[in-house]
Design a protein around this motif. Structure first.
Motif, PDB file in Angstrom:
ATOM      1  N   ARG A   2      29.540  31.494  35.849  1.00 35.25           N
ATOM      2  CA  ARG A   2      29.663  32.488  36.255  1.00 35.25           C
ATOM      3  C   ARG A   2      30.400  32.130  37.400  1.00 35.25           C
ATOM      4  NH1 ARG A   2      25.452  37.316  36.319  1.00 35.25           N
ATOM      5  NH2 ARG A   2      24.567  37.147  33.801  1.00 35.25           N
ATOM      6  N   ALA A   3      30.057  31.353  37.921  1.00 39.31           N
ATOM      7  CA  ALA A   3      31.035  30.411  39.333  1.00 39.31           C
ATOM      8  C   ALA A   3      32.121  30.334  38.885  1.00 39.31           C
ATOM      9  CB  ALA A   3      29.904  29.268  39.644  1.00 39.31           C
ATOM     10  N   GLU A   4      32.631  29.527  37.798  1.00 37.23           N
ATOM     11  CA  GLU A   4      33.880  29.818  37.378  1.00 37.23           C
ATOM     12  C   GLU A   4      34.412  31.145  37.376  1.00 37.23           C
ATOM     13  OE1 GLU A   4      37.218  27.506  37.079  1.00 37.23           O
ATOM     14  OE2 GLU A   4      35.192  26.924  37.778  1.00 37.23           O
ATOM     15  N   TRP A   5      33.910  31.831  36.945  1.00 41.40           N
ATOM     16  CA  TRP A   5      34.539  33.281  36.484  1.00 41.40           C
ATOM     17  C   TRP A   5      34.506  33.909  38.103  1.00 41.40           C
ATOM     18  CZ3 TRP A   5      33.685  38.487  38.246  1.00 41.40           C
ATOM     19  CH2 TRP A   5      34.090  39.125  37.676  1.00 41.40           C
ATOM     20  N   ALA A   6      33.722  33.546  38.922  1.00 37.95           N
ATOM     21  CA  ALA A   6      33.679  34.306  40.108  1.00 37.95           C
ATOM     22  C   ALA A   6      34.865  33.637  40.834  1.00 37.95           C
ATOM     23  CB  ALA A   6      32.472  33.921  41.051  1.00 37.95           C
ATOM     24  N   SER A   7      34.837  32.186  40.890  1.00 33.57           N
ATOM     25  CA  SER A   7      36.178  31.984  41.550  1.00 33.57           C
ATOM     26  C   SER A   7      38.016  32.709  40.862  1.00 33.57           C
ATOM     27  CB  SER A   7      35.739  30.267  41.352  1.00 33.57           C
ATOM     28  OG  SER A   7      36.945  29.955  41.283  1.00 33.57           O
ATOM     29  N   ASN A   9      38.226  35.027  39.925  1.00 29.89           N
ATOM     30  CA  ASN A   9      38.328  36.711  39.661  1.00 29.89           C
ATOM     31  C   ASN A   9      38.763  37.321  41.204  1.00 29.89           C
ATOM     32  OD1 ASN A   9      38.142  39.371  38.568  1.00 29.89           O
ATOM     33  ND2 ASN A   9      36.372  39.218  40.600  1.00 29.89           N
TER      34      ASN A   9
END
Length: 187
Positions: A2-7, A9
Motif C-alpha cells: 500500500r505504501a508503494e502504491w500511495a507513493s 499514485n
C-alpha cells in the motif's frame, strides 16, 4: 504494498494538472510520469505483481498519450484485480473514445456491476447508454439511461455535450430522449 502504491499514485498526481471539465485533457510533465512508471515497474519486478500498480502505470501511459501501453496495463490490472472499477472505467473510456463499442460495453458492464450504489453508481449505466446510442439502439439506450437516472444521474451532467446533441439529432434516439427528459428532467 500500500505504501508503494500511495507513493506512485502521489507521483502521478503531482505530475499532472487534472482537467476541470469532462473531455478536457490533463497537462502533465512527461519526465515525472516516466519516473513513476519506472518505480512501479521495478517494484513489481523485484517484489510482486500488483493490480493497483498496473493501473497506475496504465494511467501514466494514458496521460503520456500512449493508448496502446495504457490499454495493456489496464488489462493486466483487471486480470490481477477483477474488481478494480477504476481500471475497468478507464479501459471503457478508451474503447468508447476509439469507437470499440463491444469492448466499451464489456468494460462499463463491469463498472455498473462493481459500483451498484453510492455517488458514482450512475457512471456505468450512463456510459452503457452512450455505447447503445452510438449503435443507434434506442431500447438499450433507454434501459441503461433509466438505470443511470435511478442511480443518481441528472441531465445537467450532459447539458451541452456535443455527443448528446448528436444523440438527440439521431431519429432513432430523439423520442427516447424527449420522453426521459420530460419524465425525469428538471428546469
Amino acid at each position: 504494498m500500500r505504501a508503494e502504491w500511495a507513493s506512485v499514485n502521489a507521483s502521478v498526481e503531482a505530475a499532472c494538472t487534472r482537467p476541470r471539465f469532462i473531455g478536457q485533457a490533463a497537462t502533465c510533465r512527461a519526465d515525472e510520469l516516466h519516473l513513476a512508471i519506472d518505480r512501479a515497474t521495478r517494484f513489481q519486478r523485484e517484489v510482486t505483481p500488483d493490480g493497483g500498480l498496473e493501473y497506475l502505470i496504465g494511467l501514466a501511459h494514458r496521460y503520456l498519450g500512449d493508448t496502446a501501453e495504457a490499454e495493456r496495463h489496464y488489462r493486466r490490472a483487471t486480470a490481477l484485480r477483477p474488481d478494480d472499477q477504476g481500471a475497468w472505467n478507464d479501459l471503457g473510456e478508451m474503447h468508447l473514445a476509439s469507437g470499440r463499442w463491444a469492448e466499451a460495453e464489456v468494460a462499463f458492464t463491469h463498472v455498473a456491476r462493481l459500483v451498484p450504489e453510492g455517488p458514482s453508481a450512475w457512471i456505468g449505466p450512463w456510459r452503457l447508454a452512450e455505447v447503445a446510442a452510438q449503435q443507434h439502439d434506442a431500447a438499450r439506450f433507454e434501459d441503461h439511461l433509466r438505470e443511470a437516472l435511478r442511480r443518481g444521474f441528472t441531465f445537467r451532467t450532459i447539458a451541452g455535450l456535443p455527443n448528446w446533441k448528436g444523440f438527440y439529432a439521431d431519429p432513432a434516439l430523439s423520442d427516447s430522449i424527449e420522453k426521459l427528459v420530460t419524465v425525469y428532467g428538471d428546469r
